[in-house]
Scaffold this motif. Structure first.
Motif, short mmCIF file in Angstrom:
data_model
loop_
_atom_site.label_atom_id
_atom_site.label_comp_id
_atom_site.label_asym_id
_atom_site.label_seq_id
_atom_site.Cartn_x
_atom_site.Cartn_y
_atom_site.Cartn_z
N GLY A 191 0.82 -1.21 0.00
CA GLY A 191 0.00 0.00 0.00
C GLY A 191 0.85 1.25 0.00
N VAL A 192 2.16 1.06 -0.05
CA VAL A 192 3.01 2.23 -0.15
C VAL A 192 3.57 2.27 -1.56
CG1 VAL A 192 3.61 2.38 2.26
CG2 VAL A 192 4.94 0.91 0.76
N ALA A 193 3.84 3.42 -2.07
CA ALA A 193 4.35 3.54 -3.44
C ALA A 193 5.56 4.45 -3.45
CB ALA A 193 3.26 4.07 -4.35
N PRO A 194 6.61 4.03 -2.76
CA PRO A 194 7.77 4.91 -2.70
C PRO A 194 8.51 4.95 -4.03
CG PRO A 194 8.28 2.82 -1.67
CD PRO A 194 6.83 2.78 -2.04
N ASP A 195 9.27 5.99 -4.24
CA ASP A 195 10.22 5.99 -5.34
C ASP A 195 11.23 4.89 -5.06
OD1 ASP A 195 9.57 8.20 -7.16
OD2 ASP A 195 9.83 9.46 -5.38
N MET A 196 11.73 4.30 -6.15
CA MET A 196 12.61 3.16 -5.98
C MET A 196 13.97 3.40 -6.61
SD MET A 196 11.08 0.46 -4.83
CE MET A 196 9.93 -0.76 -5.24
N LEU A 197 15.00 3.11 -5.82
CA LEU A 197 16.36 3.15 -6.35
C LEU A 197 17.00 1.81 -6.03
CD1 LEU A 197 18.65 4.88 -7.64
CD2 LEU A 197 19.39 5.38 -5.31
N VAL A 198 17.47 1.15 -7.05
CA VAL A 198 18.08 -0.15 -6.87
C VAL A 198 19.58 -0.02 -7.09
CG1 VAL A 198 18.22 -2.47 -7.83
CG2 VAL A 198 15.99 -1.35 -7.61
N MET A 199 20.37 -0.39 -6.08
CA MET A 199 21.83 -0.26 -6.23
C MET A 199 22.42 -1.64 -6.49
SD MET A 199 22.88 2.55 -3.35
CE MET A 199 23.00 1.44 -1.96
N THR A 200 23.24 -1.75 -7.51
CA THR A 200 23.89 -3.03 -7.72
C THR A 200 25.36 -2.85 -8.05
OG1 THR A 200 23.95 -5.06 -9.01
CG2 THR A 200 23.09 -3.13 -10.11
N ALA A 201 26.15 -3.75 -7.48
CA ALA A 201 27.59 -3.72 -7.74
C ALA A 201 27.94 -4.62 -8.91
CB ALA A 201 28.37 -4.15 -6.51
N THR A 202 26.98 -5.40 -9.37
CA THR A 202 27.24 -6.26 -10.52
C THR A 202 27.09 -5.43 -11.78
OG1 THR A 202 26.18 -8.02 -9.29
CG2 THR A 202 26.66 -8.44 -11.60
N PRO A 203 28.16 -5.31 -12.54
CA PRO A 203 28.06 -4.50 -13.76
C PRO A 203 27.31 -5.28 -14.82
CG PRO A 203 30.31 -5.29 -13.42
CD PRO A 203 29.47 -5.91 -12.36
#
Ligand code: ADP
Ligand code: MG
Length: 702
Positions: A420-432
């Motif tokens: 029920g929440v709709a936050p902005d999403m940032l996905v961090m990945t170290a896999t290039p």
């Protein structure tokens, strides 16, 4: 609701003639789909495609048939010679001839009745199989096919070879596949006509028929039009479902987040360094997304040590300026604590309250943390998936940052949404991750990349060393420790006996302890969370300086003054993993070394991997090499062969189609966002056929 015309494909495989529970289990093993515990369906069999052919068109006659060749012979049956009574090890022989000579058709443990019916004396038959010459005498042991001359047309002259599994005979498989094919209903075309013409794509049903009844070797090639048609269908289903998820996430957008820049500035001022160009650029892109009314869906890619965390922190500070809360979710507790240790003091300087929430906070402490989250006093919460348990209620969650996304997957992302929440999403990945994989795994996500390493970062010198030279290495480590340096020592296993001949972390620890005493620590995945954290803390603070570990430390662990990384049995690790591990050193201002300790002899791939590691530190180069050496499945941490999540498409052969599918999907949804036009309805069928129907439920009229 699934359109009923697809029912025949969704029937259990056991609905087919000759398929019972036992055969269905065998079929499940060769079906390329991820069954995730459900039973095999008729439709799953369609995508069990032949990988090669047996060509039975060679009809040289007995005398000219070469040893070992697959041939088809037109014969007249002369006589049967059954095994002598009680000597079933002597084969049953049927003698037959053509105008060039005589041949013995040979059967072990034969059923006489069956042979008498299949090969009646005096009749003309066609047999096909492998030719054998024994002491100058021609024979064929268990011919693959025997048909009466009057039925010669039924013999498959070009025969498809399917993946097999023990216990499943080609005949049974063939029979099931033929029935499955006959069950394919008449379906409307879902592909664009012009596109089909451009690529010479046949219709869906014809493509399947063609692949299962190949006319020649070209029909089992990955790049023949029938195979490409099905690959395109699958890629389109993938891109369409990801685009639907994305559209849905966007639609659920929160509010635009902007701020006066004060908190961001306070954090920037508190940093003991200046941001790199790409960190600034990434933050600018994120801030721009946050300020928009649509929801942010962005991937922050950056090589190990490129400084993603602080970019995330700045984004969270911006969210605080806008009066909202942020979470940072890490895949492990160690990582969550480490992020928290970085973030909390900086946030405090800017006046932002922070908290950590994992499975370990209990009792009163936990209640206080939860209260702070609920009344909004806590602006930033760092933690594990505990952050999204039902008991956690946010006052106003506006930004979720997920570290190391590929360990979570799209499902978790949707789970956040359904809370029920709709936050902005940032996905961090170290896999290039290469672009093709970003597309297939995440769809059309926005990407920011950290391309330059923070200033002062030193290159890591990488050397390879056979285990025979362990004594030299230990002397070097002794002097490094005497200088006050810190060393990681990675082993592939936790304890002995899991696999013979491999050094385990516990064993290595007990071998090093007598020489290096209290300076040696140990951390591995089977330890309790508290013990792991304690071991990490002791290493960080310098109480221990030689840390024996398993790959638990692979991701994100930050001890900037560690300068030596020893990876034992380096030959056992994949490139991506070696790269992640090496990234644990070279983070401070001192020169660092990575020692790849291997046990020879090395195979070809292992040799190549180690030399790639010696030659480059560039994560993208390493990722591309990894893709070549291992296939993209393992790069994303999935184990199946071929392209992860795909039954027909192979990225190495069909990457060009992926780009087309991406823009096709985008265009379709622009014109028909709810898939209600005739083509839209047909595309829904496509989503069902390729098991992407979860996305249909996101449609209003789904
Ligand atoms: P990763 O991208 O692997 O998550 P981190 O965010 O953990 O990298 O950063 C690695 C280290 O680099 C941390 O110790 C961090 O404080 C430091 N760091 C981050 N940005 C910079 C910078 N611009 N200059 C110098 N050091 C930096
Ligand atoms: Mg990190």
């Amino acid at each position: 609701m699934r359109p009923s015309r697809l029912d025949p494909l969704f029937a259990p495989a056991t609905a087919l003639d000759g398929v019972g529970a036992k055969i269905a289990d065998l079929l499940a093993r060769i079906v390329p789909a991820d069954l995730a515990g459900r039973d095999v369906r008729v439709g799953d069999l369609l995508f069990v495609l032949p990988h090669s052919l047996i060509d039975r068109r060679n009809r040289p006659g007995i005398a000219a048939a070469p040893e070992g060749a697959i041939v088809t012979l037109d014969l007249r049956v002369d006589r049967h010679q059954p095994s002598p009574r009680g000597r079933s090890n002597v084969p049953y022989r049927v003698f037959a001839h053509d105008e060039t000579g005589e041949i013995a058709l040979t059967f072990f443990h034969a059923k006489q009745n069956w042979l008498e019916r299949a090969l009646p004396v005096g009749e003309n038959v066609v047999v096909s199989g492998r030719m054998e010459w024994f002491n100058g005498r021609p024979s064929m042991v268990h011919p693959d096919h025997i048909v009466n001359a009057t039925e010669a047309a039924s013999l498959p002259l070009v025969e498809a070879v399917y993946p097999l599994t023990a216990g499943l005979s080609p005949r049974v498989l063939r029979r099931s596949l033929e029935q499955a094919l006959a069950n394919v209903p008449d379906l409307p075309e879902w592909l664009d006509e012009a596109l089909m013409r451009r690529h010479s794509f046949p219709a869906f049903g014809s493509a399947l028929a063609r692949l299962h009844h190949p006319a020649g070797p070209e029909d089992v090639d990955l790049d023949n039009p029938a195979r490409r048609r099905l690959a395109y269908d699958e890629l389109l289903a993938n891109q369409l479902s990801l685009a639907l998820v994305r559209a849905r996430i966007r639609r659920l957008s929160g509010r635009p987040l902007s701020g006066d820049g004060q908190l961001v500035e306070a954090i920037r001022a508190a940093l003991p360094y200046t941001l790199t160009g790409s960190q600034q650029q990434a933050f600018a892109e994120i801030a721009d997304d946050l300020a928009r009314p649509e929801r942010m869906l962005r991937l922050l890619q950056g090589d190990v040590g490129s400084g993603k965390t602080v970019v995330g922190l700045l984004a969270m500070a911006r969210a605080s300026e806008a009066g909202g809360q942020s979470v940072l979710m890490a895949p492990t507790e160690i990582l969550a604590r480490q992020h928290f240790a970085t973030i909390a003091p900086l946030a405090r300087k800017a006046g932002i309250e922070t908290a950590i929430l994992t499975g370990r906070e209990k009792g009163r402490e936990r209640r206080e943390i939860l209260a702070g989250i609920e009344d909004g006093a806590t602006g930033i919460v760092v933690g594990t998936h505990a952050l999204f348990q039902d008991e956690v209620r946010y006052k106003e969650l506006v930004l979720a940052i997920i570290d190391e996304q590929h360990r979570f997957g799209v499902h978790q992302r949707l789970a956040l949404t359904s809370k029920g929440v709709a936050p902005d999403m940032l996905v961090m990945t170290a896999t290039p991750i290469p672009r093709t994989l970003v597309l297939t795994a995440f769809g059309d996500m926005d990407v920011s990349r950290l391309t330059d390493k923070p200033a002062g970062r030193r290159p890591v010198v990488t050397v390879t060393l056979p285990t025979e030279r362990l004594a030299d290495l230990l002397d070097r480590i002794a002097s490094a420790l005497a200088e006050g340096q810190k060393v990681y020592w990675i082993c592939p296993l936790v304890e002995e006996s899991e696999e013979a001949g491999l050094m385990s972390a516990e064993e290595r620890h007990s071998l090093l302890a007598p020489r290096f005493g209290d300076t040696v620590g140990l951390v591995h995945g089977r330890m309790k969370g508290a013990d792991k954290n304690e071991a990490m803390r002791a290493f960080k603070s310098g109480e221990t300086r030689l840390l024996v570990a398993t790959t638990v430390i692979e991701v994100g662990v930050d001890v900037p003054d560690a300068t030596i990384m020893v990876i034992e049995h380096a030959e056992r690790f994949g490139l991506a993993q070696l790269h992640q591990l090496r990234g644990r050193v070279g983070r401070g201002d001192k020169p660092s070394t990575c020692v790849l300790l291997y046990k020879g002899p090395l195979g070809e791939t292992a040799t190549k991997r180690l030399s790639v590691m010696r030659d480059t530190e560039d994560g993208f180069v390493i990722a591309e090499e990894d893709l070549k050496l291992r296939g993209e499945g393992e790069l994303l941490g999935t184990r199946q062969s071929g392209t992860p999540g795909f039954q027909v498409a192979r990225i190495e052969a069909h990457a060009d189609l992926l780009e087309t599918a991406r823009s096709d999907a985008r265009l379709v949804l622009e014109q028909d966002p709810e898939l209600t036009s005739p083509r839209g309805e047909a595309l829904r069928l496509l989503l069902y056929i390729f098991g992407r129907d979860a996305a249909i439920r996101l449609l209003r009229s789904g």
